[in-house]
Write a protein that holds these residues in place. Sequence first.
Motif, PDB file in Angstrom:
ATOM      1  N   TYR A 261       4.110   1.891   2.140  1.00 22.59           N
ATOM      2  CA  TYR A 261       2.858   1.406   1.735  1.00 22.59           C
ATOM      3  C   TYR A 261       2.790   0.857   3.978  1.00 22.59           C
ATOM      4  N   THR A 262       0.955   1.141   2.822  1.00 26.62           N
ATOM      5  CA  THR A 262       0.201   0.824   4.965  1.00 26.62           C
ATOM      6  C   THR A 262      -1.063   0.037   4.451  1.00 26.62           C
ATOM      7  N   ILE A 263      -0.607  -0.819   5.574  1.00 25.10           N
ATOM      8  CA  ILE A 263      -1.595  -2.934   5.963  1.00 25.10           C
ATOM      9  C   ILE A 263      -2.557  -1.975   6.281  1.00 25.10           C
ATOM     10  N   TYR A 264      -3.574  -1.769   5.812  1.00 18.64           N
ATOM     11  CA  TYR A 264      -4.666  -1.400   6.743  1.00 18.64           C
ATOM     12  C   TYR A 264      -5.455  -1.992   7.457  1.00 18.64           C
ATOM     13  N   ASP A 265      -6.112  -2.604   8.447  1.00 21.48           N
ATOM     14  CA  ASP A 265      -6.742  -3.144   9.558  1.00 21.48           C
ATOM     15  C   ASP A 265      -8.663  -3.701   8.477  1.00 21.48           C
ATOM     16  N   ASN A 266      -9.225  -2.659   7.896  1.00 23.33           N
ATOM     17  CA  ASN A 266     -10.159  -2.959   7.474  1.00 23.33           C
ATOM     18  C   ASN A 266     -10.321  -4.105   6.065  1.00 23.33           C
ATOM     19  N   VAL A 267      -8.639  -3.921   5.556  1.00 25.72           N
ATOM     20  CA  VAL A 267      -8.998  -4.818   4.460  1.00 25.72           C
ATOM     21  C   VAL A 267      -8.006  -5.896   4.833  1.00 25.72           C
ATOM     22  N   TYR A 268      -6.783  -5.898   5.613  1.00 23.73           N
ATOM     23  CA  TYR A 268      -6.452  -7.480   5.729  1.00 23.73           C
ATOM     24  C   TYR A 268      -7.131  -8.301   7.151  1.00 23.73           C
TER      25      TYR A 268
ATOM     26  N   GLU B 226      21.308  -4.720 -12.984  1.00 23.20           N
ATOM     27  CA  GLU B 226      20.846  -5.976 -11.797  1.00 23.20           C
ATOM     28  C   GLU B 226      19.668  -5.200 -10.375  1.00 23.20           C
ATOM     29  N   LEU B 227      18.884  -5.538 -10.026  1.00 23.05           N
ATOM     30  CA  LEU B 227      17.589  -5.104  -8.891  1.00 23.05           C
ATOM     31  C   LEU B 227      18.457  -5.711  -7.420  1.00 23.05           C
ATOM     32  N   THR B 228      18.647  -3.935  -6.210  1.00 24.86           N
ATOM     33  CA  THR B 228      19.277  -4.181  -5.214  1.00 24.86           C
ATOM     34  C   THR B 228      18.040  -4.357  -4.637  1.00 24.86           C
ATOM     35  N   ALA B 229      18.693  -4.973  -3.102  1.00 27.74           N
ATOM     36  CA  ALA B 229      17.252  -5.206  -2.192  1.00 27.74           C
ATOM     37  C   ALA B 229      16.877  -3.116  -1.449  1.00 27.74           C
ATOM     38  N   PRO B 230      15.829  -3.255  -1.470  1.00 28.58           N
ATOM     39  CA  PRO B 230      15.552  -2.319  -0.244  1.00 28.58           C
ATOM     40  C   PRO B 230      16.063  -2.494   1.139  1.00 28.58           C
ATOM     41  N   THR B 231      17.128  -1.468   1.632  1.00 28.81           N
ATOM     42  CA  THR B 231      17.130  -0.869   3.204  1.00 28.81           C
ATOM     43  C   THR B 231      16.057  -0.295   4.120  1.00 28.81           C
ATOM     44  N   ASN B 232      16.939  -0.818   5.124  1.00 34.91           N
ATOM     45  CA  ASN B 232      15.976   0.316   6.627  1.00 34.91           C
ATOM     46  C   ASN B 232      14.378   0.704   5.946  1.00 34.91           C
ATOM     47  N   LEU B 233      14.355  -0.901   5.929  1.00 35.86           N
ATOM     48  CA  LEU B 233      12.838  -0.986   6.065  1.00 35.86           C
ATOM     49  C   LEU B 233      12.429  -1.024   7.417  1.00 35.86           C
ATOM     50  N   THR B 234      11.430  -0.404   8.149  1.00 33.66           N
ATOM     51  CA  THR B 234      10.112  -0.301   9.156  1.00 33.66           C
ATOM     52  C   THR B 234       8.900  -0.291   8.974  1.00 33.66           C
ATOM     53  N   ALA B 235       8.651  -0.621  10.354  1.00 31.79           N
ATOM     54  CA  ALA B 235       7.244  -0.840  10.216  1.00 31.79           C
ATOM     55  C   ALA B 235       6.631  -0.353  11.422  1.00 31.79           C
ATOM     56  N   GLN B 236       5.912   0.868  11.356  1.00 36.45           N
ATOM     57  CA  GLN B 236       5.317   1.546  12.814  1.00 36.45           C
ATOM     58  C   GLN B 236       3.843   1.328  12.348  1.00 36.45           C
ATOM     59  N   SER B 237       2.750   1.707  13.373  1.00 36.35           N
ATOM     60  CA  SER B 237       1.176   2.631  13.600  1.00 36.35           C
ATOM     61  C   SER B 237       1.231   3.514  12.206  1.00 36.35           C
ATOM     62  N   ASN B 238       0.296   3.873  12.121  1.00 33.04           N
ATOM     63  CA  ASN B 238       0.108   4.439  10.053  1.00 33.04           C
ATOM     64  C   ASN B 238      -0.467   5.819  11.468  1.00 33.04           C
ATOM     65  N   GLY B 239      -0.888   5.537  12.811  1.00 30.18           N
ATOM     66  CA  GLY B 239      -1.374   6.998  13.440  1.00 30.18           C
ATOM     67  C   GLY B 239      -2.861   7.325  13.653  1.00 30.18           C
ATOM     68  N   SER B 240      -3.485   6.839  12.589  1.00 30.19           N
ATOM     69  CA  SER B 240      -4.532   6.809  11.939  1.00 30.19           C
ATOM     70  C   SER B 240      -5.784   5.854  12.901  1.00 30.19           C
ATOM     71  N   THR B 241      -6.707   6.930  13.698  1.00 31.32           N
ATOM     72  CA  THR B 241      -7.801   6.295  14.534  1.00 31.32           C
ATOM     73  C   THR B 241      -9.366   5.808  13.419  1.00 31.32           C
ATOM     74  N   SER B 242      -9.219   6.435  12.716  1.00 32.98           N
ATOM     75  CA  SER B 242     -10.337   6.539  11.661  1.00 32.98           C
ATOM     76  C   SER B 242     -10.421   4.719  10.627  1.00 32.98           C
ATOM     77  N   TYR B 243      -8.939   4.892  10.108  1.00 31.20           N
ATOM     78  CA  TYR B 243      -8.213   3.749   9.363  1.00 31.20           C
ATOM     79  C   TYR B 243      -6.561   3.010   9.911  1.00 31.20           C
TER      80      TYR B 243
ATOM     81  N   GLY C  16      -3.474   1.418  10.731  1.00 31.11           N
ATOM     82  CA  GLY C  16      -3.010   0.487   9.453  1.00 31.11           C
ATOM     83  C   GLY C  16      -1.309  -0.093  10.040  1.00 31.11           C
ATOM     84  N   ILE C  17      -0.819  -0.475   9.613  1.00 32.40           N
ATOM     85  CA  ILE C  17       0.863  -0.750   9.297  1.00 32.40           C
ATOM     86  C   ILE C  17       1.055   0.246   8.360  1.00 32.40           C
ATOM     87  N   LYS C  18       2.278   1.077   8.782  1.00 29.53           N
ATOM     88  CA  LYS C  18       2.939   1.847   7.999  1.00 29.53           C
ATOM     89  C   LYS C  18       4.250   1.039   7.637  1.00 29.53           C
TER      90      LYS C  18
END
Length: 231
Positions: free
Chosen positions: A187-194, A130-147, A149-151
Motif C-alpha cells: 500500500y502506498t501513502i501518497y503525500d498529496n492525499v495524506y 484464525e488470522l495471523t499477523a503480517p510479517t516483514n513489514l517495510t516502509a520506503q519511498s515509492n520513488g515517484s517524483t510526480s506522486y 509517497g511511502i510504500k
Amino acid sequence: MAKLLLPTALPGVANAHCYAPSNRYATLTAPTDVTATTSDVQNVITVTWTASDAAYYWIYCNTTNDSSTATKKVSAYESLYVSNGTGSYDCVFEESGTYYFWVKAADGSLSSSGTSDFSDSASCAFTYTELTAPTNLTAQSNGSTSYPGIKLSWTSTGSAYYHIYWNTENNSSTATKLTYFCSTNSYTIYDNVYDMSSGTTYYFWVKSANSYSSSSKTSDFSNAASYTWSE
C-alpha cells in the motif's frame, strides 16, 4: 346493468387509439449450476452460477437448507460479477459451519425489483481460520517524483483484507487506522492525499482482516516499520 364502454378515440384527438398494456420486463429465469466452494483466500466461500442474462443477481445464504428463511447477502451487478456467462461472488464468514446458498436473477438492486425464482441450493462445509499477523513489514519511498509517497510492503497472510495503521510515535496502542480497503500485500501513502510533514518520522503497522468493515475480526499487529518523510 351499466356497460363499460372502451372508446376508440380520445375526445378532441383524431385517430387516437387504445392499446393493451405490455409487460415492462421479460420473465427472469433462475440461474443454474450454482456451486459454493472454499476459496484460497482465508475465510471466504466463493459462490458461482451460470448467468441468465439479468442485470443483477441476488445471493442468499442460510445455515439450514431453507430458502424461505434465507438472508440476502448482496445484489451483484452483472457487469462486475459475471464473465463469459459465469457469475462469481466471494462471501466472507467468521464462524465455522455448513452454509447454504441460492441465487436469483433480478432487474435491479431494490426490494421492489423483479426477480426470478430461487435457484437450486448449493452448500459448503466451512471451517474458520484464525488470522495471523503480517510479517516483514517495510516502509520506503515509492520513488515517484510526480506522486511521491511511502510504500509499505509485507508478506501476505492470505487474508481477504488488511487494515493499516500509522502514528508519529512507536506506539501501536495509540495508532490511527489509515485504511480498511487494502486487499493486497502492499500500500502506498501518497503525500498529496495524506499531507505528510517533512522531517517527521511515521510508524506503521498492518493487521490481517476478514473484510473492510471496522467490526471485522482481525489479527494482532504486525511488526512496526518506520520512515522519515523528507520529500
